[in-house]
Design a protein around this motif. Structure first.
Motif, PDB file in Angstrom:
ATOM      1  N   ASN A  63       0.819  -1.210   0.000  1.00 53.65           N
ATOM      2  CA  ASN A  63       0.000   0.000   0.000  1.00 53.65           C
ATOM      3  C   ASN A  63       0.851   1.257   0.000  1.00 53.65           C
ATOM      4  OD1 ASN A  63      -2.693  -0.727  -0.206  1.00 53.65           O
ATOM      5  ND2 ASN A  63      -2.960  -1.028   1.993  1.00 53.65           N
ATOM      6  N   GLN A 118      -7.297  -1.564  -1.600  1.00 52.89           N
ATOM      7  CA  GLN A 118      -6.607  -0.411  -2.163  1.00 52.89           C
ATOM      8  C   GLN A 118      -5.797  -0.742  -3.417  1.00 52.89           C
ATOM      9  OE1 GLN A 118      -5.390   1.318   2.054  1.00 52.89           O
ATOM     10  NE2 GLN A 118      -5.283   2.888   0.485  1.00 52.89           N
ATOM     11  N   GLN A 196     -10.616   5.052   4.605  1.00 49.26           N
ATOM     12  CA  GLN A 196     -10.091   5.054   3.240  1.00 49.26           C
ATOM     13  C   GLN A 196     -10.652   3.878   2.446  1.00 49.26           C
ATOM     14  OE1 GLN A 196      -5.798   5.201   3.211  1.00 49.26           O
ATOM     15  NE2 GLN A 196      -5.748   6.247   1.234  1.00 49.26           N
ATOM     16  N   GLU A 200     -13.238   3.938  -0.973  1.00 52.01           N
ATOM     17  CA  GLU A 200     -12.921   3.257  -2.224  1.00 52.01           C
ATOM     18  C   GLU A 200     -13.957   2.191  -2.544  1.00 52.01           C
ATOM     19  OE1 GLU A 200      -8.932   2.061  -1.407  1.00 52.01           O
ATOM     20  OE2 GLU A 200      -8.133   4.083  -1.683  1.00 52.01           O
TER      21      GLU A 200
END
Length: 425
Positions: A63, A118, A196, A200
């Motif tokens: 990430n 992610q 986060q 997404e």
């Protein structure tokens, strides 16, 4: 004899694309060190933490560096392969390891496991490749059910060590004097990481044909943001968590700071960088990409530039001045000297200084917004995209840029299609 031994550099034959060059040799040196590092760690169909010790596909390191690696090279096939390993490693109860392939009892936390969300999202934005969104969506949902199991009063708390996973981290490998184990910091970072993920997933759900899920992810985000502000924000001091740089930047990056406190929290982050941390960048593996992405979006280029110019410990120039050719595992040079901890800074050279920010998958539309720190006279950036090469060349306040066929851009509210342009900033 040593002189009889020859070392040969080898890597997977993916295409390297992005290039950066400027009038500041320090910035060029930091960029080139990061580029060299990620190029050497992305092989065998996934990205390892280091080449000489563990050689594991940590999700946290992934990430931290995915945006940089995908700017610099065409590695969509690498992520298709690597995410298959993550899908294969999901446990019966939805738990995920902190590294894949080959689950190993390695340390990490939600930022590590959140790689399952992610990385597919960034691969979609970098290359307009939707395959990972579709293939990983079921694993994403299973993992969130696991997260729910260890959510207490609306906040994710420590999950147990397992035979395939150990520790429970917030940030990691911060400089001496920054306490990454502070409980408020650990809770804040891990729940901001979930925020986060929810943002997404709200977009991913619609793209993979589950629009009914999108509203649920938005509701999860809103509820978690509320709980973070109720429990981990100190409004009398305008401080989140422990007040470390990552603790102050992460809530801003994921958009949870209440409107009436936004300016105060931003000012407090910048003030503490000067008064508490001596003008240095003082975060670990999680904090570097968080600070980098926040500074880019907030247009804090002078602040970031000033921290990168520091030559004393801790810093990238400290590494270089002490013989580094690749980024280290620790700011103080313990263990590996070619490591994937601190490469998240790479995106800043392209998105902030070059000003090329993707606004649609595969760079089909970009926001052009070159930031000009005082003292940096010239910047030249190229960015490969699925449609061809974008060029951004700034000298003083004059910008020359080139857009390939299929790519459009917005600069200062004006729209541009393919072609070559010269404008004043």
């Amino acid at each position: 004899k040593l002189v009889d031994i020859k070392g040969l550099r080898m890597r997977t034959d993916y295409k390297m694309g992005g290039t950066f060059e400027s009038s500041d040799q320090d910035m060029n040196a930091i960029h080139d060190m990061v580029r060299y590092t990620v190029e050497n760690l992305a092989f065998d169909g996934y990205m390892v933490d280091c080449a000489n010790i563990e050689r594991l596909g940590y999700g946290g390191d992934g990430n931290a560096s995915t945006l940089t690696l995908q700017i610099l090279s065409e590695v969509s096939p690498l992520y298709v392969n690597w995410l298959q390993a993550w899908n294969d490693c999901v446990q019966e109860d939805g738990g995920l390891p902190h590294t894949a392939p080959c689950p190993y009892r390695a340390g990490g936390g939600p930022y590590w496991c959140g790689f399952i969300v992610q990385a597919p999202w960034r691969t979609w934005m970098s290359y307009a490749d939707p395959r990972l969104l579709e293939r990983c969506y079921p694993t994403m949902l299973r993992w969130l059910k696991y997260v729910d199991t260890y959510t207490v009063d609306g906040l994710l708390k420590k999950w147990p060590d397992e035979t395939y996973r150990t520790w429970y981290l917030g940030d990691w490998a911060a400089p001496r004097g920054v306490e990454v184990g502070d409980q408020e910091s650990v809770d804040l970072i891990n729940n901001c990481s979930l925020c986060q993920v929810y943002r997404e997933l709200e977009a991913i759900a619609g793209l993979v044909g589950h629009p009914e899920d999108a509203a649920g992810f938005r509701a999860r985000y809103d509820a978690l943001a509320k709980r973070i502000n109720e429990t981990l924000f100190h409004p009398d001091e305008y401080v989140y968590g422990s007040g470390s740089q990552v603790d102050m930047a992460y809530p801003q990056l994921v958009g949870i700071v209440p409107d009436q406190f936004k300016d105060k929290v931003r000012d407090k982050l910048i003030e503490r960088a000067a008064t508490v941390y001596g003008g240095h960048l003082t975060t670990g593996l999680v904090g570097i990409p968080v600070i980098t992405e926040w500074a880019t979006l907030a247009r804090e280029c002078d602040w970031m530039y000033g921290m990168l110019k520091q030559r004393s410990y801790p810093g990238y120039l400290y590494m270089i001045d002490n013989g580094a050719t690749g980024t280290w595992e620790y700011w103080s040079a313990e263990r590996s000297h070619l490591h994937n901890c601190f490469n998240g800074i790479g995106s800043w050279f392209y998105q902030a200084l070059g000003g090329i920010i993707p606004d649609a998958p595969g760079y089909r539309h970009v926001i052009l917004d070159p930031q000009i720190p005082e003292g940096l006279e010239r910047v030249y950036v190229t960015q490969d995209t699925p449609y061809g090469k974008i060029v951004s060349r700034r000298y003083g306040n004059k910008l020359h840029f080139e857009l390939p066929v299929g790519v459009s851009a917005t600069l200062k509210g004006k729209e541009y299609s393919c072609g070559k342009y010269d404008v004043e900033l």
